[in-house]
Design an enzyme around this catalytic site. Structure first.
Site, PDB file in Angstrom:
ATOM      1  N   GLU A  32       0.813  -1.218   0.000  1.00 19.88           N
ATOM      2  CA  GLU A  32       0.000   0.000   0.000  1.00 19.88           C
ATOM      3  C   GLU A  32       0.847   1.269   0.000  1.00 19.88           C
ATOM      4  OE1 GLU A  32      -2.750   0.029   3.242  1.00 19.88           O
ATOM      5  OE2 GLU A  32      -3.491   2.046   2.820  1.00 19.88           O
ATOM      6  N   GLU A 126     -11.965   1.468   5.356  1.00 19.23           N
ATOM      7  CA  GLU A 126     -10.948   1.655   6.389  1.00 19.23           C
ATOM      8  C   GLU A 126     -11.101   3.011   7.056  1.00 19.23           C
ATOM      9  OE1 GLU A 126      -6.287   0.910   7.221  1.00 19.23           O
ATOM     10  OE2 GLU A 126      -6.709   2.049   5.411  1.00 19.23           O
TER      11      GLU A 126
HETATM   12 MN   LIG Z   1      -5.060   1.866   4.246  1.00 13.05          MN
END
Ligand SMILES: [Mn+2]
Length: 165
Positions: A32, A126
């Site tokens: 990420e 998230e």
């Molecule tokens: Mn994230």
């Protein structure tokens, strides 16, 4: 730039054996890109595609988080399209880590970009709660992002579903 090349080399060297193992057992590691306040290594999709180029494929892909895309990409939807088949996982939330749809993100365009990229995986919501001190500090949550975490989740899901996600 010399330092960047060293760090990227170290990243590739250390990730390579994990990538082989992941591919062998049918798992994809999703790397990420994070915003500049959390790392200096991989901030953008372009940097990530470049750094991970030798490893992308079975075993390694990208995890794209709309929160980080909003901070780092000139045009988040175009970054999603550029990531294309490398996208292994997607995390969504409002640009302030709050509910999807309460923010300035162009969600219809983001969903079109994910379609264009050929992404068919889950959209993982998230966000974070300020009620846990450790998480609050780590994610810089200094005020409530919604009336409750359930409210944040429910409104996000409703917004995405209304757009056909
Ligand atoms: Mn994230």
């Amino acid at each position: 730039e010399t330092q960047r090349a060293e760090v990227v080399g170290e990243l590739r060297d250390n990730l390579a054996p994990l990538a082989r193992e992941a591919a062998a057992i049918g798992v994809t590691l999703a790397v990420e890109p994070l915003n500049r306040y959390e790392t200096s290594v991989l901030n953008t999709v372009a940097q990530s595609l470049d750094a991970l180029a030798p490893l992308l494929g079975a075993g390694v892909g990208l995890a794209l988080d709309t929160y980080h895309l909003n901070i780092e990409e000139k045009r988040p939807a175009d970054a999603v399209r550029a990531a294309g088949a490398a996208i292994a996982h997607v995390q969504v939330c409002g640009s302030d880590r709050g509910a999807v749809g309460d923010d300035h993100t162009d969600w219809p365009e983001m969903l079109r970009a994910l379609d264009d990229a050929g992404y068919r995986g889950v959209l993982g919501l998230e966000s974070f709660t300020g009620e846990n001190a450790t998480i609050a500090v780590a994610a810089s949550v200094w005020r409530p992002l919604a009336a409750s975490q359930d409210d944040l989740a429910a409104r996000s899901i409703a917004h995405l579903r209304a757009l056909g996600a």
